[in-house]
Design a protein around this motif. Structure first.
Motif, PDB file in Angstrom:
ATOM      1  N   VAL A 157      73.380 -23.273  53.496  1.00 34.81           N
ATOM      2  CA  VAL A 157      72.679 -22.078  53.941  1.00 34.81           C
ATOM      3  C   VAL A 157      71.189 -22.375  53.819  1.00 34.81           C
ATOM      4  N   ALA A 191      66.839 -17.807  56.959  1.00 34.93           N
ATOM      5  CA  ALA A 191      67.054 -16.740  57.932  1.00 34.93           C
ATOM      6  C   ALA A 191      65.692 -16.300  58.450  1.00 34.93           C
ATOM      7  N   CYS A 250      72.659 -14.511  50.646  1.00 34.42           N
ATOM      8  CA  CYS A 250      73.746 -14.763  51.599  1.00 34.42           C
ATOM      9  C   CYS A 250      75.043 -15.026  50.840  1.00 34.42           C
ATOM     10  N   LYS A 267      77.682 -17.321  46.589  1.00 36.63           N
ATOM     11  CA  LYS A 267      76.450 -16.601  46.902  1.00 36.63           C
ATOM     12  C   LYS A 267      75.230 -17.470  46.657  1.00 36.63           C
ATOM     13  N   CYS A 298      79.422 -15.524  56.896  1.00 38.74           N
ATOM     14  CA  CYS A 298      78.193 -15.552  56.111  1.00 38.74           C
ATOM     15  C   CYS A 298      77.544 -14.176  56.246  1.00 38.74           C
ATOM     16  N   ASP A 299      77.619 -13.399  55.185  1.00 36.59           N
ATOM     17  CA  ASP A 299      77.046 -12.059  55.181  1.00 36.59           C
ATOM     18  C   ASP A 299      75.720 -12.078  54.438  1.00 36.59           C
ATOM     19  N   VAL A 300      74.696 -11.497  55.048  1.00 32.98           N
ATOM     20  CA  VAL A 300      73.384 -11.404  54.425  1.00 32.98           C
ATOM     21  C   VAL A 300      73.198  -9.975  53.928  1.00 32.98           C
ATOM     22  N   ARG A 336      75.839 -10.357  59.738  1.00 33.45           N
ATOM     23  CA  ARG A 336      76.947 -11.305  59.528  1.00 33.45           C
ATOM     24  C   ARG A 336      76.961 -12.360  60.625  1.00 33.45           C
ATOM     25  N   LEU A 389      72.783 -12.775  63.854  1.00 30.37           N
ATOM     26  CA  LEU A 389      73.455 -11.909  62.889  1.00 30.37           C
ATOM     27  C   LEU A 389      73.951 -10.651  63.590  1.00 30.37           C
ATOM     28  N   LEU A 405      70.482 -16.647  61.322  1.00 24.63           N
ATOM     29  CA  LEU A 405      70.745 -17.418  60.104  1.00 24.63           C
ATOM     30  C   LEU A 405      70.874 -18.889  60.471  1.00 24.63           C
TER      31      LEU A 405
END
Length: 255
Positions: free
Chosen positions: A16, A19, A35, A45, A74-76, A90, A110, A123
């Motif tokens: 990661v 962003a 993230c 995380k 991948c959720d921010v 996401r 996202l 992202l």
């Protein structure tokens, strides 16, 4: 080209990176983003980056791919000290679209999880699918050097860097007439899981005759794993007496 058929258990390495253009979830017009990477029931995380809509994480996670697991998310989120974190967006990655053993880096838009969510921005991910126990990729970025020895009569040098890693050799371009070169070049080499060190040699380029060694240094990579944070440090050069230092850039990162 046909990909080789995997013969053993699979895993995915997710770096990661950063962003940009995230939603502002806090009153001050910023967010405190992190993230969360999820595959099946497995979750990892990143750290929280305070007060930023364009965060940089540069964190890697290695996660096993179980039977039937093809997509990871991948959720921010915006981190909140009290209460639940606010959803910012996401990204989804289908591992079936990845070439085996070949890292892919993309900016992913996202989107939302469900109706009523808000999301914006993108992202940056670097993803590698591989068999467990296979050779790993070591990413090396050589940024710059400072206070190098002057090897030429004019009081300067024409420096370049040679990198050695497990029998592989790569080198930067030559930068003319400077003791503070800036290369900003990146390389990736294949290494075994227990690889010990990477060697750096700085030379002054000579049109005629041998190039002159300005200095050398080693970097121990044995403690690096795909989940290690990237290294970003100045490496002191051992020779000549004039010293000098080499910056091995934003990361030496194993994936």
């Amino acid at each position: 080209l046909r990909q080789p058929k995997p013969t053993g258990p699979m895993e995915v390495v997710v770096m990661v990176r950063s962003a940009r253009g995230l939603l502002a979830a806090d009153k001050g017009g910023t967010s405190d983003p992190f993230c969360e990477v999820s595959i099946g029931r497995k979750k990892r995380k990143t750290k929280v980056v305070p007060k930023s809509l364009d965060p940089t994480w540069e964190e890697s996670f290695t996660m096993a791919l179980e039977a039937g697991e093809c997509t990871f998310t991948c959720d921010v989120f915006d981190h909140d000290v009290i209460g639940n974190s606010d959803f910012l967006g996401r990204a989804l990655v289908d591992t079936r679209t990845l070439m085996m053993g070949r890292a892919r880096e993309d900016w992913l838009p996202l989107g939302v999880r469900k109706t009523g969510d808000e999301a914006q921005g993108s992202l940056l991910l670097k993803v590698l699918k591989r068999e467990k126990g296979k050779p790993q990729e070591l990413f090396i970025e050589v940024l710059s050097a400072r206070k190098l020895a002057a090897a030429d009569r004019g009081g300067t040098s024409d420096p370049f860097v040679v990198i050695h890693a497990e029998g592989q050799k790569v080198k930067t371009r030559v930068i003319k007439t400077t003791l503070t070169p800036e290369w900003g070049e990146s390389f990736q080499v294949l290494v075994e899981e227990d690889a010990g060190k990477v060697s750096f040699e700085v030379y002054d380029y000579n049109t005629f005759g041998r190039n002159t060694l300005i200095g050398s240094t080693d970097l121990d990579t044995s403690a690096l794993t795909p989940s290690s944070p990237p290294l970003h440090k100045w490496l002191p050069l051992d020779i000549p007496p004039a010293g000098g230092a080499l910056k091995s850039l934003p990361k030496v990162a194993r994936v």
